[in-house]
Design a protein around this motif. Structure first.
Motif, short mmCIF file in Angstrom:
data_model
loop_
_atom_site.label_atom_id
_atom_site.label_comp_id
_atom_site.label_asym_id
_atom_site.label_seq_id
_atom_site.Cartn_x
_atom_site.Cartn_y
_atom_site.Cartn_z
N THR A 150 0.82 -1.21 0.00
CA THR A 150 0.00 0.00 0.00
C THR A 150 0.85 1.26 0.00
N LEU A 151 2.17 1.13 0.19
CA LEU A 151 3.04 2.29 0.19
C LEU A 151 3.00 3.00 -1.15
N ARG A 152 3.03 4.30 -1.11
CA ARG A 152 2.99 5.12 -2.32
C ARG A 152 4.22 4.86 -3.21
N ALA A 153 5.37 4.71 -2.59
CA ALA A 153 6.61 4.51 -3.35
C ALA A 153 7.32 3.25 -2.88
N GLY A 154 6.55 2.17 -2.77
CA GLY A 154 7.10 0.93 -2.25
C GLY A 154 7.38 -0.11 -3.31
N THR A 155 8.48 -0.83 -3.14
CA THR A 155 8.80 -2.01 -3.93
C THR A 155 8.89 -3.17 -2.95
N VAL A 156 8.07 -4.19 -3.15
CA VAL A 156 7.92 -5.24 -2.15
C VAL A 156 8.19 -6.60 -2.79
N GLU A 157 9.03 -7.39 -2.13
CA GLU A 157 9.31 -8.74 -2.59
C GLU A 157 9.24 -9.69 -1.40
N VAL A 158 8.68 -10.88 -1.63
CA VAL A 158 8.71 -11.95 -0.63
C VAL A 158 9.73 -12.98 -1.11
N TRP A 159 10.73 -13.24 -0.27
CA TRP A 159 11.73 -14.25 -0.59
C TRP A 159 11.33 -15.53 0.14
N PRO A 160 10.76 -16.51 -0.57
CA PRO A 160 10.07 -17.64 0.08
C PRO A 160 10.93 -18.45 1.03
N GLU A 161 12.21 -18.64 0.72
CA GLU A 161 13.05 -19.53 1.53
C GLU A 161 13.80 -18.80 2.64
#
Length: 309
Positions: free
Chosen positions: A274-285
């Motif tokens: 929801t961040l206006r200027a966010g880059t989000v990644e989930v690293w599964p391991e």
């Protein structure tokens, strides 16, 4: 070998009554200082070691690398009960970019920073970080933090954003999702004196994705000593509200550990998006110890993010 100068530490229970972090006794300080010095010897040689004054205490900062050109520096904030040696595996890769890298011993945490006034809010935490950057002469900085260090990076971006070029938050605790019961138990383990070593090692294993020998690594030994030998004295970190996150203008790279014990990773990632200027990644391991598990990958991703910005 780095020549580490320890400032006069706060020692004894009277400091807790003043809401100031301190070592439990003189033996506890000597035990921690020995592990700290041993751990610092495993890091690249700092180009500079400074202790700067803030309204909340003196802050120890190490600069690694000479830097080149006008590259905006990278400032590292460690997690709870930890300090600069946490970045042992990360520093060589992060330094390759050529930008100066500053590692900070958190104020009110075990290390070479010494708290002098109570800190009761995220705004207080942001204030000492901003003052530290100012004392270092940094008009702009990228701030990278892991766990509570990620929370600190977000807090300074919320409350004192003027110097903050971007935030990189590695599985930040109490930032995008509530703390899990396991993380609360780990937090309690850092304040209960006399906890058996086996139980403390088990808590460290939870943080590190279930490995059995977390305390055998120098970083694990340092955190274990911090949990046993130092008492932090500020309230639990308050999770930013929706309005605060919506108002955040600073670019944020959030790397969420898929096997984190700190929170529900999917819920944390959803709210971070929801961040206006966010880059989000989930690293599964990845576990909550993501910084030590993926040093090369983190350095590559961070540098790509900073170039994109």
């Amino acid at each position: 070998m780095a020549d580490i100068s320890f400032p006069e530490p706060h020692i004894g229970p009277e400091w807790a009554r003043r809401r100031i972090g301190a070592f439990r006794d003189a033996e506890a300080f000597e035990r921690f200082a020995a592990v700290y010095r041993e751990a610092m010897d495993t890091l690249p040689e700092p180009a500079e070691q400074r202790t700067v004054d803030t309204a909340f205490g003196t802050v120890r900062v190490y600069r690694f690398g000479t830097g080149r050109g006008e590259a905006v520096p990278l400032v590292l904030m460690p997690g709870r009960q930890s300090c600069t040696p946490l970045w042992r595996t990360n520093l060589p890769a992060l330094m390759r970019s050529g930008r100066p890298v500053y590692a900070v011993d958190g104020l009110g945490e075990p290390g070479c920073s010494v708290q002098s006034a109570p800190m009761t809010s995220g705004a207080d935490q942001a204030a000492w970080i901003d003052e530290t950057l100012g004392q270092l002469g940094l008009s702009r900085a990228h701030v990278l933090g892991v766990s509570i260090g990620g929370w600190l990076a977000v807090q300074v971006a919320l409350h004192r954003p003027e110097r903050i070029a971007s935030v990189i938050a590695l599985d930040p605790a109490s930032t995008f999702a509530p703390l899990s019961w396991k993380m609360i138990v780990v937090s309690l383990g850092s304040v209960i004196p006399g906890m058996p070593k086996g139980l403390r090692d088990q808590l460290l294993g939870w943080i590190s994705g279930g490995i059995d020998n977390a305390a055998d690594h120098i970083e694990g030994r340092l955190i274990a000593s911090g949990m046993r030998d130092f008492k932090v004295s500020f309230p639990p970190p308050a999770r930013p509200g929706d309005d605060e996150l919506a108002a955040l203008r600073v670019p944020v790279l959030a790397l969420i550990a898929g096997k984190s014990i700190a929170h529900d990773p999917q819920k944390a990632a959803a709210r971070a998006r929801t961040l206006r200027a966010g880059t989000v990644e989930v690293w599964p391991e990845a576990s909550h110890a993501i910084s030590g598990e993926y040093p090369e990958r983190i350095a590559e991703r961070v540098e790509a993010f900073l170039r994109e910005g």
